[in-house]
Design an enzyme around this catalytic site. Sequence first.
Site, PDB file in Angstrom:
ATOM      1  CG  HIS A  73       3.829   2.653  -1.316  1.00  0.00           C
ATOM      2  ND1 HIS A  73       4.066   3.995  -1.947  1.00  0.00           N
ATOM      3  CD2 HIS A  73       5.363   2.201  -1.317  1.00  0.00           C
ATOM      4  CE1 HIS A  73       5.730   4.212  -2.788  1.00  0.00           C
ATOM      5  NE2 HIS A  73       6.672   3.214  -1.718  1.00  0.00           N
ATOM      6  CD  GLU A  75      -0.441   5.745  -0.209  1.00  0.00           C
ATOM      7  OE1 GLU A  75      -0.378   6.734  -1.240  1.00  0.00           O
ATOM      8  OE2 GLU A  75       0.578   4.866  -0.015  1.00  0.00           O
ATOM      9  CB  CYS A 103       3.939   7.188  -5.568  1.00  0.00           C
ATOM     10  SG  CYS A 103       3.613   5.471  -4.881  1.00  0.00           S
ATOM     11  CB  CYS A 106       0.259   4.514  -4.751  1.00  0.00           C
ATOM     12  SG  CYS A 106       1.346   3.157  -3.495  1.00  0.00           S
TER      13      CYS A 106
END
Length: 164
Positions: A73, A75, A103, A106
């Site tokens: 992801h 992040e 999410c 993360c």
Amino acid sequence: MNWDSPRRSPYPSSDDAMMRTSDEALMREALREAELAREEGEVPIGAVVVSPDGEIIGRGHNQTEGLRDVTAHAEMIALTSAQGHLGAKLLTDCTLYVTIEPCVMCAGAIRWCRPTRLVWGADEPKFGFTTVSREILHPKTKITSGILADDCRELMSRFFRDKR
């Protein structure tokens, strides 16, 4: 937990106005990363980590498809990049900007690296960590949401509209 609402006094101080301008400029950098993700056929989410002096020390965009890694992801990539830049696991006094609310996975990583601030653009009503608990983040991490939310939301909407 500190939860900074994007709703502020109708009469902002010069410090508030300056921070908002800075937040918008840095969110535009995160949006540039999200555009890279879109160009690669990835869900268009971007992130940047900023040091206390305003230097971008980490960048990332979703790469789950290209890397075949569900944890790739925006992040996670930006955090890892910033940690490498600093040579440290903690991102104390840094700010993470991300186009969409993180999410749960993360948010857990954000908790462990302890940035001073987390700033996101659009809320994520299905998979955002706040649908589970706002307590996932470290108690000292301050949150600001809604920065360029319309731009962030539109990029996601356009991506999924084009997929259909």
